[in-house]
Design an enzyme around this catalytic site. Structure first.
Site, PDB file in Angstrom:
ATOM      1  N   THR A 181      45.596  43.801  54.632  1.00 31.60           N
ATOM      2  CA  THR A 181      44.932  42.706  55.528  1.00 31.60           C
ATOM      3  C   THR A 181      44.005  43.505  56.371  1.00 31.60           C
ATOM      4  OG1 THR A 181      46.881  42.451  56.824  1.00 31.60           O
ATOM      5  CG2 THR A 181      46.453  40.762  54.869  1.00 31.60           C
ATOM      6  N   CYS A 182      44.599  44.459  56.963  1.00 28.46           N
ATOM      7  CA  CYS A 182      43.686  45.109  58.122  1.00 28.46           C
ATOM      8  C   CYS A 182      42.298  45.608  57.516  1.00 28.46           C
ATOM      9  CB  CYS A 182      44.608  46.330  58.509  1.00 28.46           C
ATOM     10  SG  CYS A 182      44.725  47.640  57.497  1.00 28.46           S
TER      11      CYS A 182
END
Length: 1467
Positions: free
Chosen positions: A1446-1447
């Protein structure tokens, strides 16, 4: 051809190593076998340089975290002695280098003497190991020469492929570790040997290693590679290699093409067919490299038509135009895309074949698409002041101009062939014109930069000269070229005006009958006459800034050369003479029209004369006594209907006729009863007419929306066109490029990161109460307010004794600042620069930039608050060249406004860059006036108050234009319409309540309001938006104080004129400073967003999310730091977990048990509240025991919302429209309950109508009328409803102690309604709203949000409502490592997303990004881009689950065989 077992397995689907897990949601992907083989020593495929794996794929957040770790590990000491560990490390490296030298020398000797293949293999293996770990210090020139000779000999070992492979691998390592060895490798004929291996491939791994080695060598020796035939060697069998190796091969060609000779040899041209074929591939990096190669080749052969024709014969034109297709599967980066357009321009410039092919391919349609979809406001880089012409639109216009050749001069064979082709194919030219003319005229209307405007006009001029068809006249008329030209004639650049005059002349020569009337109707002839009245020979130049520095030659290059392919240094002078405008205008006047056209009566059209008469009637109506209410209404209806009939006629009213008729001013004057030009203060007699003004707007609203939104839309469009044609707000661009620390002595002696002004403050003549300040020029912060300068100078120039200690301290501080400034300026007296470099700039920069930002953000608030106090009122009045400077402006803005006024809105660089002498005198002692443009609660009828408060709250910002410029009435009417549109429900509803009360409506059902507001986008001025975009990109726009004051005034009074995107940039500039302006802040890697802002990590607990939020706000809420969240007992931090944290906090605030929001019957127990109308505070009694806890929650909510805005995070909390109005500080009325509880509002409106009818009856004292009127509520008497004075739904809330024990009846019905409204939207929620705002203000002032409306504020806080626009998904998703947009698993996934409902799409977004909503701008604004790669896992991919990072918005998708499997997995 044999694929040997030593070759590393292909792992193109696996992401690079730096895409490691960064989130607890990550899963371990496959690829262990490849890693094992790599561990065995076969690392050949991993030796790829930047050509095989883009470094941009690396997560910005991860890079920053690694940098932080490195800093913490190694410290930041300035000398080696300061760190013992560094000395130990250096000793170790020296010792290791000595050992490596001995090993290399021994290995070189062994390999040169050994003939046994097995021993040679052993030696090469050891050599590769040593070279892979040694440093440049381990090698010398002698050693490099020796190793090169030995390795080249072994690379030619025909009988043993392993020896060849290891020798070539060692050559590659040698190039890496010791670049100077490349020269020795060339000397020993390494390149021919490697090329031979590529031309006769026997082993694939050997060929791949040859490509790696050639890529390294070609970086330093491109000419040697070219001469040895390396281009064809690397391209001959390129299809046999994997994608990553293909990238290496093409990178070699790129390196060679960067150093091509003036006349490229035949091998270069032989490679063109292969390169053209590669343009069809889908890999973006590969295609971009090929495009660069072809562009370089075209550059070198641009002077040879024959070679250009040869390039085109291989399909280069077809493939290049395919890449320009907006629906192409390969999306190019912006520089390469621009380069492809430039490539087509070069080909068409020198090749008749290319010229003809482009027309036959209908290139005009492609170019039209590019300009139509490309955002003009981003046509110049927003981060650096690059050459204004180096952008996509400029490249397109250069190609368009190249495709419209000028008349051939002499025996120019190429020009003759092009002209002959267009003469023989007039339909192609006509089609090209039909595609390009509408879009270019639209660009001209949009307020594009002077460069783009000049390019569009030049293309239109060429098209009008070339075309022989009458169809062109129809196209130009449809594009309303007459109106465009009339607007252009008011521009301030003589190049643009001259080209516009040339177009007008050609049109009158060719199509006099078609354009003569339209030129009169649109005011073209009147604009030409205005040009003739100006001084002959006056240079008309664009406004430029007076904050200057070093300016590149490209920026000051004349417009005459900006669209020419190549300009010699001898022809840099301007081709447009000073008299050109006057000569052309005179020639047009004398040739095409006589004096009767300009006669005040004969020159007017019938439409204009009729509108003038109607305007006069409307002005006369204002003088009719106010008491004649019926007469006013009837006459206004009649006049307005005639005006609208004219506007809707088949022969439309032109912009010129609309503005010249005076209709706008007359309408504004009537509706406001003459108040629209007045400043209203409390107690003014004009305030008594405000109820009348409200009634007139109420009636006008009903009249305007009587047939839907078509009529208001037509009026808005007319006003927008009029504003675009009349406004001439300057774009003032400064010319300094580098940020530098300068010392500003005034007002507070500090270093700033932008240039200073040099000012001499002189006492005014005749001033006897003040002393002289200083005869020297001093440095002044250009962005400080004049009030601050006054406070600084006052102790120095005041002759009166200093009584207070503070005044004496201030005098000493200012004197020391002056002395410091004088000493510094004396040292640099010989310099002509305006800035003085701070001596400790390098040490101060880190801390000083944050201090500058605080100073810039807070200066406006400090100034406004300080001016309210008696002891800090400005005591000095400043003048420049005799004209008074506005004390509410900054020094920069005041001087700029003065220059614009005194020089007729034109500036001259030499005058602006000179030093300034400002005189000061004692300011007159005026009484303190707390000006209030609109007195609160000054009317008897409070229902009109929110609308009129909005309308008159700000005096329209046209400070530099004078007292009442022509566009002032236009702005007021636009603001009135926008206010009517915003308060449409209130105005219509209130008018119907009055109609019901007066008996004009019979049934309560007639009170229902079903009108639709006009879309907000219609109020946006594209021209002003583009102008502010350009101004915000200026290097001096470090705060709103650095903008021309007109833009700040317009943003304060008429923010609806600007698009949401540009308002967002302005907001971030004002609230946070320049670091968050040019980078859209949401979902970006934190390093990109926050620039130099520090980051803090916070450990949150999922089980106590609100407590964690409170702790985080307590620690970091008031700090200017970007907070990254990690969760206790979980791995991972960064963007994804942080977004998830704000999502969890948003849902926690929706808990009904908190008692913050109005109850929602549809909410399920234990679930977050999602009311249909959104969340709105519930009423609370101040005596309730739970009330203090609720207030604390609202304080926390305000702080969280502000921090999310500051850090650029998206929230997922559905506030109601009415709550957003409260956030913006707007007043609420009973009608705003419609957006909280529609059923309650409907009931209250009906009760209000009954109360109004009763009041009218009682005032009329007519028994007959009372008998006829029904005062029951839908057949039931009010008394029979059994209503008491309690708040519906909240029985514990006491509405009114006075009526606490009473039942509701007709007598107290009005009081009952007012009490409910007061509890619902006023006093019942007042403390909660104050608590929210107080929490918000802890982070930054909430007043910065006032430029947004409710819908925009929701988008700013919570992102986009529409998650996926499936037509644009492919444009904003990146596919890599084994996947393309056409891969079956990708196609299946996109189809599934399209079929998902909204909640499923939200869940998918939550899974991939950590947040269920997209940032403002949608998927296009998501950064890093959503990336989908192939996931390699177990043998059975059908059972593998997708994983994410998700980063980095990174989805690893297994290659599912069917859509059913994919759907099952995701659902």
């Amino acid at each position: 051809m044999e694929n040997r077992g030593q070759k590393r397995m292909e792992v193109v689907g696996e992401p690079p190593a730096d895409k490691r897990a960064c989130n607890s949601q990550d899963f371990t992907s496959g690829g262990s076998s490849a890693q094992a083989q790599q561990a065995n020593g076969n690392t050949d495929a991993d030796m790829d340089t930047s050509s095989s794996a883009s470094p941009s794929s690396r997560s910005d957040g991860e890079q920053d975290r690694e940098e932080e770790e490195e800093e913490s590990d190694y410290g930041s000491c300035d000398s080696d002695d300061a760190d013992p560990r560094r000395r130990v490390l250096q000793r170790f490296q020296r010792g290791r280098s000595t050992g490596d030298q001995l090993k290399l020398k021994s290995l070189a000797s062994r390999l040169s003497e050994e003939n046994d293949p097995s021993l040679q293999l052993t030696g090469l293996t050891e050599l590769c190991e040593v070279l892979s770990f040694c440093t440049e210090d381990s090698l010398s020139i002698v050693m490099a020469d020796l190793l090169s000779r030995v390795l080249v000999k072994l690379a030619k070992h025909e009988s043993n492929a392993d020896i060849m492979l290891l020798a070539i691998r060692a050559i590659t390592y040698l190039c890496d570790v010791y670049p100077r060895s490349v020269a020795f490798l060339v000397k020993h004929e390494t390149i021919p040997a490697l090329c031979q291996r590529l031309l006769t491939i026997e082993y694939l791994d050997v060929a791949e290693q040859c490509l790696q080695a050639l890529e390294k060598i070609s970086r330093d020796q491109p000419v040697a590679c070219l001469n040895a035939g390396a281009i064809m060697a690397v391209l001959s069998y390129i299809d046999f290699f994997s994608t990553s190796i293909q990238r290496v091969a093409v990178s070699t060609v790129v390196n060679i093409c960067r150093k091509l000779p003036p006349e490229p040899p035949s091998p270069v041209m032989d490679a063109v067919p292969v390169l053209c074929n590669l343009l069809q591939y889908e890999d973006r990096q590969l295609v971009e490299s090929v495009a660069i190669c072809l562009t370089k080749i075209a550059d070198q052969v641009s002077q040879s038509p024959a070679m250009l024709d040869q390039l085109c014969s291989h399909g280069l034109i077809h493939q290049s135009t395919h890449l320009l297709n907006l629906n192409s599967r390969t999306t190019l980066s912006q520089p390469v895309y621009n380069g492809v357009i430039g490539l087509l321009r070069k080909l068409s410039s020198g090749s008749t074949l290319a010229f003809r092919t482009l027309y036959e391919l209908n290139i005009g349609y492609r170019l039209k698409e590019i300009i139509s979809t490309y955002d003009i406001s981003h046509s110049v880089s927003s981060t650096q002041p690059i050459h204004p012409c180096s952008n996509q639109v400029h490249e397109v216009l250069k190609l368009v101009i190249e495709l419209l050749p000028a008349s051939p001069v002499g025996d120019n064979q190429l020009a003759l062939e092009k002209e002959s082709f267009l003469v023989d194919q007039p339909n192609l030219l006509q089609q090209f014109g039909a595609d390009m003319l509408p879009v270019m005229t639209q660009v001209l209307k949009s307020g594009a930069s002077v460069y783009v405007s000049y390019g569009c006009l030049s293309a239109i001029h060429k098209l009008t000269c070339l075309s022989k068809s009458d169809d062109l006249a129809e196209l130009l008329n449809n594009a309303n070229i007459s109106s465009v030209l009339a607007g252009i004639f008011s521009r301030k650049d003589h190049h643009v005006v001259v080209v516009a005059l040339q177009i007008a002349e050609v049109l009158l020569e060719k199509y006099r009958d078609a354009f003569l009337n339209s030129f009169i109707k649109e005011g073209v002839f009147f604009a030409i006459a205005a040009l003739l009245t100006s001084d002959r020979g006056q240079q008309i130049n664009p406004v430029s800034g007076f904050i200057q520095g070093s300016v590149p030659k490209e920026i000051v290059k004349c417009l005459c050369q900006s669209f020419e392919g190549s300009v010699s240094s001898s022809s840099q002078t301007c081709k447009v003479g000073n008299d050109s405008v006057y000569i052309l205008a005179t020639r047009i006047k004398e040739s095409f029209f006589g004096p009767e056209v300009f006669d005040s009566q004969k020159g007017l059209t019938d439409v204009l004369q009729n509108l003038k008469n109607l305007s006069a009637e409307l002005n006369d109506l204002v003088t009719v006594p106010v008491d004649a209410h019926v007469l006013h209404g009837e006459r206004f209806f009649s006049i307005w209907n005639q005006i609208m009939a004219r506007l809707k006629e088949r022969e439309s009213v032109s912009t010129f006729e609309f503005t010249e008729s005076g209709v706008v001013k007359a309408l504004a004057n009537y509706l406001s009863n003459g108040l629209y030009e007045r400043k209203l203060n409390k107690g003014d007699p004009e305030c008594d007419s405000l109820p009348l003004v409200g009634n007139r707007f109420e009636v006008f609203t009903r009249l305007l929306w009587s047939d839907g939104e078509a009529t208001p839309s037509a009026l808005i469009q007319k006003l927008q066109n009029s504003l675009s044609s009349l406004e001439n707000y300057p774009i003032v661009l400064s010319q300094f490029l580098k940020q530098r620390n300068c010392f500003a002595a005034i007002p507070n002696g500090r270093c700033i990161s932008y240039p200073v002004l040099r000012v001499r403050f002189a006492k005014a003549e005749g001033e006897t109460c003040l002393r002289d300040y200083s005869p020297n020029f001093v440095t002044v912060d250009p962005l400080c307010y004049l009030d601050a300068v006054s406070q600084c100078l006052w102790p120095q120039v005041n002759l009166e004794p200093l009584n207070s200690v503070e005044a004496k301290d201030q005098a000493i501080e200012c004197q020391s600042s002056q002395l410091q400034s004088t000493s510094i300026s004396c040292q640099g007296e010989s310099s002509s620069h305006m800035e003085i470099d701070c001596p400790n700039a390098s040490q101060l920069q880190g801390s000083q930039e944050e201090e500058d930002q605080d100073h810039l953000i807070d200066s406006g608030e400090e100034n406004s608050s300080s001016s309210k106090e008696e002891d800090v009122r400005p005591r000095l009045l400043f003048r420049l060249e005799g004209l008074e400077l506005d004390p509410s402006l900054t020094v920069y803005q005041a001087i700029l406004s003065h220059k614009l006024k005194s020089e007729n809105e034109t500036t001259n660089d030499s005058k602006l860059s000179e030093h300034h002498t400002i005189t000061y005198e004692r300011a007159p002692q005026l009484a303190v006036s707390h000006e209030n443009l609109f007195p609160l609660r000054s009317m008897d009828n409070d229902e009109h108050h929110p609308f009129l408060s909005y309308l008159f709250a700000h005096r329209l910002g046209l400070r530099h234009k004078g007292t009442s410029p022509p566009e002032y009435a236009i702005l007021f009417l636009l603001k009135s319409l926008e206010g009517m549109n915003r308060f449409l429900f209130q105005l219509i509803c209130h008018e119907r309540i009055n109609a019901f009360g007066e008996g004009r409506l019979e049934s309560l059902d007639d009170l229902t309001v079903q009108v639709r507001p006009v879309p907000y986008a219609e109020f946006v001025s594209s021209k002003l938006t583009e102008k502010l975009e350009q101004q915000l990109r200026d290097s001096f726009a470090v705060s709103p104080c650095g903008l021309p004051p007109c833009f700040n005034d317009l943003m304060a009074s008429c923010p609806f004129l600007f698009s949401f995107e540009v308002k967002s940039k302005y907001f971030r500039l004002a609230a946070f400073g320049p670091q968050q302006v040019h980078n859209q802040p949401q979902h970006l890697g934190s390093s990109n967003v926050h620039g130099s802002l520090p980051r803090k990590k916070f450990l949150a607990c999922r089980e106590k999310i609100l407590e964690s939020a409170a702790k985080m706000m307590e620690l970091h809420g008031t700090q200017k730091v970007a907070v990254e969240v990690a969760y206790s007992e979980e791995v991972g931090t960064g963007l994804g977990p942080t977004l998830e944290f704000y999502t969890l906090v948003s849902r926690a605030f929706q808990n009904p048990d908190l008692g913050m929001w109005r109850s929602d019957p549809s909410s399920l127990a234990g679930k977050p509240m999602v009311p249909p109308s959104g969340l709105f505070p519930r009423p609370w009694s101040a005596t309730s025991a739970a009330f203090p806890g609720v207030l604390q929650k609202f304080v926390l909510l305000g702080t969280v919302v502000a921090k999310a805005l500051q850090d650029g995070r998206v929230l997922d909390i559905p506030f109601s429209k009415t709550f957003y109005k409260l956030i913006l500080g707007q007043e609420l009325s009973s009608f705003d309950i419609h957006f909280v509880d529609p059923e309650l509002c409907k009931t209250l409106v009906e009760l209000q109508a009954l109360a109004r009818r009763r009041k009218v009856i009682s005032e009329s004292q007519s028994d007959v009328r009372a008998a006829k009127c029904d005062l029951s509520f839908r057949g039931t008497k009010i008394e029979d409803l059994c209503l008491d004075f309690s708040l519906p739904g909240y029985t514990d809330y006491v509405l009114s102690p006075r009526f606490a024990n009473d039942m509701v009846n007709l007598g107290n019905l009005e009081e009952y309604v007012k009490a409910i409204v007061n509890a619902t939207v006023c006093n019942g929620i007042k403390k909660q709203v104050e608590a929210f705002r107080s929490g918000f203000n802890k982070v930054f002032p909430i007043e910065h949000l006032k430029i947004f409306n409710e819908e925009e504020l929701e988008t700013l806080l919570c992102g986009e409502r529409d998650l996926f626009n499936m037509n644009e998904v492919l444009d904003h998703i990146k596919f890599d490592h084994g996947y393309t947009s056409s891969s079956p698993p990708v196609q299946n996934l996109l189809e599934i997303l399209h079929e998902f409902d909204k909640e499923q799409q939200r869940a998918f977004l939550q899974f991939v990004t950590g947040c269920p909503r997209l940032p403002p701008g949608g998927l296009a604004s998501l950064s890093p881009k959503l990336t989908i790669v192939r996931k390699h896992g177990s043998d059975s991919s059908e059972t593998d689950l997708p994983s994410v990072m998700t980063c980095a918005n990174y989805l690893k998708l297994p290659p599912y065989s069917s859509k059913v499997t994919s759907l099952f997995i995701f659902v």
